[in-house]
Structure formats: C-alpha cells, structure tokens
Design an enzyme around this catalytic site. Structure first.
Site, PDB file in Angstrom:
ATOM      1  CE  LYS A   9      18.175 -49.842  21.798  1.00 57.85           C
ATOM      2  NZ  LYS A   9      17.791 -51.305  21.652  1.00 57.85           N
ATOM      3  CE1 TYR A  49      20.701 -51.089  16.938  1.00 58.85           C
ATOM      4  CE2 TYR A  49      19.192 -49.332  16.556  1.00 58.85           C
ATOM      5  CZ  TYR A  49      19.742 -50.119  17.443  1.00 58.85           C
ATOM      6  OH  TYR A  49      19.575 -49.877  18.729  1.00 58.85           O
ATOM      7  CG  ASN A 112      16.686 -53.628  24.219  1.00 60.65           C
ATOM      8  OD1 ASN A 112      16.341 -52.498  23.582  1.00 60.65           O
ATOM      9  ND2 ASN A 112      17.651 -54.589  23.889  1.00 60.65           N
TER      10      ASN A 112
END
Ligand SMILES: Nc1ncnc2c1ncn2[C@@H]1O[C@H](COP(=O)(O)OP(=O)(O)OP(=O)(O)O)[C@@H](O)[C@H]1O
Length: 148
Positions: A9, A49, A112
């Site tokens: 990410k 997503y 994360n």
C-alpha cells in the site's frame, strides 16, 4: 500452482519497505509472477474494495489507497494464499504477531502497509482486475530445491 495477489500500500512504498517485503516472500520460496508500481484512481480502488463498500471506513480506505503509488504483485506457490496472509499478519497491527509484516512495520489499522488476497477465489478476481495484461510464465531454477 496456487497464486495470490499482494499489494504494498502507499505507506509501504513511501516508507521504503518494498525491498523488505519482496524479500520476505522470495526468501520463503514463493515465485514472483507479476510486479508493477501503479497509481490507481478512485473508481479502481472502489472496485478492488467493493466488498467493503458498506463499511464506515470505506471512503477513508479508498483515500488511503489512492494517496500514492502501490506495488501490485502476483506470487505463486503451494498454499501461497493462506501462508501469504500469515506472513502479512492480522489486519489490525495491534494484533499482528511480531515477525509478521504488519507486526514488525505497522501500528494503525488504516496504515497497515500491505494487502493480500483472503481466498483463492478472491485471488483469481484480484489478479484479473490488477493484471488484465496477464502475468509472466516462468519457473525458478530453485524449484526442485524448494519442493520435494
Ligand atoms: N476499522 C477499520 N478502520 C480503518 N481501516 C480499516 C478498518 N478495518 C479494515 N480497514 C482497512 O481496510 C482493509 C481491508 O479490510 P479487510 O477487513 O478486508 O482486512 P484484510 O483482508 O486483512 O486487509 P486487506 O484486504 O488490505 O488485505 C484493511 O487492510 C485496512 O487497511
């Protein structure tokens, strides 16, 4: 053999963790079959997503994923979906074991560092979404030193 979609990410890219993360999958013995640095737009991130679109954190999650380039990868190997998730660690870094990527490099759930497909079905869908051009077909010369 089984394949999974792994994405570093924007925080992982910005923090210089690309080499470290690739190294963990390589050293385990998995094979890299696709790799690119890309910036995705909002509709693409929303599609990736889509399953989470009803969640309260959805728009923040999409903002995060489009905030900078990501590294999209396909890794292959026996059990790579499940083992890949173990290498990554629990979604919330506060609960990720030390030794996992999130356990070692992340603190907040919304930063994360990495995504990994959660099932073989999701992996197939995600690989098709992120690599419409296809992936590279090759076999490592170390194959017979990794698999009996
Ligand atoms: N409560 C939350 N607050 C903020 N962000 C969240 C929260 N829960 C999940 N997220 C973000 O949404 C992502 C997708 O959530 P999901 O429940 O699918 O977890 P995951 O499968 O472990 O993560 P990923 O799909 O990124 O591998 C998480 O990795 C995290 O970045």
């Amino acid at each position: 053999m089984e394949q999974t979609f792994i994405m570093i990410k924007p925080d992982g890219v910005q923090r210089g963790l690309v080499g470290e993360i690739i190294g963990r999958f390589e050293k385990k013995g998995f094979s890299l079959k696709g790799l690119k640095l890309v910036s995705v737009d909002r509709p693409f991130a929303e599609k990736h997503y889509a399953d989470l679109s009803a969640k309260p954190f959805f728009s923040g999650l999409v903002d995060y994923i489009i905030s900078g380039p990501v590294v999209a990868m396909v890794w292959e190997g026996k059990g790579v979906v499940t083992t890949g998730r173990k290498i990554i660690g629990a979604t919330n870094p506060a609960e990720s074991a030390p030794g996992t990527i999130r356990g070692d490099f992340a603190i907040d759930i919304g930063r994360n560092v990495i995504h990994g497909s959660d099932s073989v079905t999701s992996a197939t869908k995600e690989i098709a979404l992120w690599f419409p051009e296809g992936i590279v077909s090759w076999q490592s010369s170390a194959h017979s030193w990794i698999y009996e």
